[in-house]
Write a protein that holds these residues in place. Sequence first.
Motif, PDB file in Angstrom:
ATOM      1  N   UNK A   1       9.683 -11.403  12.168  1.00  0.00           N
ATOM      2  CA  UNK A   1       9.568 -11.143  10.732  1.00  0.00           C
ATOM      3  C   UNK A   1       9.413  -9.649  10.450  1.00  0.00           C
ATOM      4  N   UNK A   2       8.716  -8.919  11.307  1.00  0.00           N
ATOM      5  CA  UNK A   2       8.592  -7.479  11.102  1.00  0.00           C
ATOM      6  C   UNK A   2       9.934  -6.778  11.289  1.00  0.00           C
ATOM      7  N   UNK A   3      10.766  -7.329  12.175  1.00  0.00           N
ATOM      8  CA  UNK A   3      12.103  -6.739  12.344  1.00  0.00           C
ATOM      9  C   UNK A   3      12.939  -6.832  11.076  1.00  0.00           C
ATOM     10  N   UNK A   4      12.662  -7.855  10.251  1.00  0.00           N
ATOM     11  CA  UNK A   4      13.453  -8.043   9.034  1.00  0.00           C
ATOM     12  C   UNK A   4      12.970  -7.190   7.866  1.00  0.00           C
ATOM     13  N   UNK A   5      11.816  -6.533   8.013  1.00  0.00           N
ATOM     14  CA  UNK A   5      11.305  -5.670   6.941  1.00  0.00           C
ATOM     15  C   UNK A   5      12.051  -4.336   6.991  1.00  0.00           C
ATOM     16  N   UNK A   6      12.609  -3.874   5.879  1.00  0.00           N
ATOM     17  CA  UNK A   6      13.332  -2.585   5.885  1.00  0.00           C
ATOM     18  C   UNK A   6      12.436  -1.436   6.341  1.00  0.00           C
ATOM     19  N   UNK A   7      12.944  -0.584   7.203  1.00  0.00           N
ATOM     20  CA  UNK A   7      12.162   0.531   7.729  1.00  0.00           C
ATOM     21  C   UNK A   7      11.842   1.564   6.647  1.00  0.00           C
ATOM     22  N   UNK A   8      12.538   1.491   5.515  1.00  0.00           N
ATOM     23  CA  UNK A   8      12.258   2.444   4.457  1.00  0.00           C
ATOM     24  C   UNK A   8      10.830   2.323   3.931  1.00  0.00           C
ATOM     25  N   UNK A   9      10.276   1.099   3.977  1.00  0.00           N
ATOM     26  CA  UNK A   9       8.893   0.918   3.525  1.00  0.00           C
ATOM     27  C   UNK A   9       7.934   1.730   4.401  1.00  0.00           C
ATOM     28  N   UNK A  10       8.125   1.656   5.709  1.00  0.00           N
ATOM     29  CA  UNK A  10       7.251   2.404   6.613  1.00  0.00           C
ATOM     30  C   UNK A  10       7.454   3.904   6.462  1.00  0.00           C
ATOM     31  N   UNK A  11       8.699   4.337   6.323  1.00  0.00           N
ATOM     32  CA  UNK A  11       8.968   5.768   6.180  1.00  0.00           C
ATOM     33  C   UNK A  11       8.367   6.308   4.886  1.00  0.00           C
ATOM     34  N   UNK A  12       8.452   5.533   3.798  1.00  0.00           N
ATOM     35  CA  UNK A  12       7.862   5.981   2.533  1.00  0.00           C
ATOM     36  C   UNK A  12       6.342   6.062   2.640  1.00  0.00           C
ATOM     37  N   UNK A  13       5.725   5.103   3.318  1.00  0.00           N
ATOM     38  CA  UNK A  13       4.266   5.130   3.484  1.00  0.00           C
ATOM     39  C   UNK A  13       3.844   6.302   4.358  1.00  0.00           C
ATOM     40  N   UNK A  14       4.627   6.624   5.395  1.00  0.00           N
ATOM     41  CA  UNK A  14       4.288   7.754   6.249  1.00  0.00           C
ATOM     42  C   UNK A  14       4.416   9.074   5.489  1.00  0.00           C
ATOM     43  N   UNK A  15       5.329   9.144   4.554  1.00  0.00           N
ATOM     44  CA  UNK A  15       5.442  10.351   3.730  1.00  0.00           C
ATOM     45  C   UNK A  15       4.212  10.533   2.847  1.00  0.00           C
ATOM     46  N   UNK A  16       3.525   9.428   2.546  1.00  0.00           N
ATOM     47  CA  UNK A  16       2.280   9.490   1.773  1.00  0.00           C
ATOM     48  C   UNK A  16       1.062   9.594   2.672  1.00  0.00           C
ATOM     49  N   UNK A  17       1.277   9.986   3.935  1.00  0.00           N
ATOM     50  CA  UNK A  17       0.208  10.208   4.915  1.00  0.00           C
ATOM     51  C   UNK A  17      -0.533   8.929   5.295  1.00  0.00           C
ATOM     52  N   UNK A  18       0.147   7.809   5.256  1.00  0.00           N
ATOM     53  CA  UNK A  18      -0.460   6.543   5.660  1.00  0.00           C
ATOM     54  C   UNK A  18      -0.322   6.370   7.170  1.00  0.00           C
ATOM     55  N   UNK A  19      -1.407   5.949   7.827  1.00  0.00           N
ATOM     56  CA  UNK A  19      -1.377   5.698   9.254  1.00  0.00           C
ATOM     57  C   UNK A  19      -0.791   4.330   9.562  1.00  0.00           C
ATOM     58  N   UNK A  20      -0.614   4.057  10.850  1.00  0.00           N
ATOM     59  CA  UNK A  20       0.012   2.799  11.233  1.00  0.00           C
ATOM     60  C   UNK A  20      -0.860   1.597  10.874  1.00  0.00           C
ATOM     61  N   UNK A  21      -2.178   1.707  11.018  1.00  0.00           N
ATOM     62  CA  UNK A  21      -3.047   0.590  10.658  1.00  0.00           C
ATOM     63  C   UNK A  21      -2.950   0.284   9.165  1.00  0.00           C
ATOM     64  N   UNK A  22      -2.921   1.319   8.364  1.00  0.00           N
ATOM     65  CA  UNK A  22      -2.809   1.125   6.917  1.00  0.00           C
ATOM     66  C   UNK A  22      -1.454   0.521   6.560  1.00  0.00           C
TER      67      UNK A  22
END
Length: 294
Positions: free
Chosen positions: A177-198
């Motif tokens: 299921x995580x493979x089906x989530x678009x990677x853009x969500x993670x990249x956008x969160x990382x641009x907002x300084x979000x860590x992996x746990x968050x």
Amino acid sequence: MSAEALPNREAVAAARSRGDGPIDVIGLALTAITILVALASFFPIYWAVITSIKPDGEVISGSNSLIPNRVVFDSYIHIWNNTNIGIWYINSMVTSLIITALVIVSSAGCAYALSQLDFPGRRVIYVLILACFMVPMQALIVNHFVLMAQFKLLNTWAGIILPQLIVPVVIIVYKQFFDSVPKEFREAAQMDSAGHLKILFRIYLPMNWGVTASLAIITFIGAWNSFLWPFLAATGEATMTVPVGITQVKDAYGIVYGKLMASAVVAGLPVAVVYLIFQRRVTQAIMLSAGVKG
């Protein structure tokens, strides 16, 4: 032609509404088979319940009546007053909840790392997890027992819990299921300084709450029903879980089927309630696990 077809369709619809249409013999046969299979599956549960509310004399008399001549609750009173059923319930509830929480959190974190992070050996680790999925837990019982004995964790909650945290199917389902989530969500969160746990707990898990609920319920049911490992790890009644504890229900006159059936009914009651309340989620979890096995 269309003018002639319209009255014909209306006539067929009217005939079906009056019950004059052809009988679906195959459908009726499948329905009858389904009802018979359901009754056959439910009968052992019904037999256990009525045996538990029969007097001991009626149980040992060999009477096979489907309806008890007299309803008594002596068996339930006996197991409540003469066994540690309360302690067994607490042990089962605590260990099952801890196992469920730790399995869900650790499996989600592992699946997120395998799905979204690029690190050396990722494929090897995933292959090892798939290999663990193919090995039944019963084959590792001796190793688990030796390790828990060396760590002096036998007859403790930790000794019961730790070996049951190995549930590779949860990791595999989460990764799919995580493979089906678009990677853009993670990249956008990382641009907002979000860590992996968050990112995991604020984005990926909320997007898969249905999967999480299904896996949590099926993990809880499996932990509650687990017998073999708790039976080996808990030799004292103070640390026994319900499935193991009911094997201690005895009587001075030998086997007492009514009391044993009452113990079985009490042991299976929480699982039955959870299934009735969350049967849709349980079915979904079974389908997800079957999809992985397939």
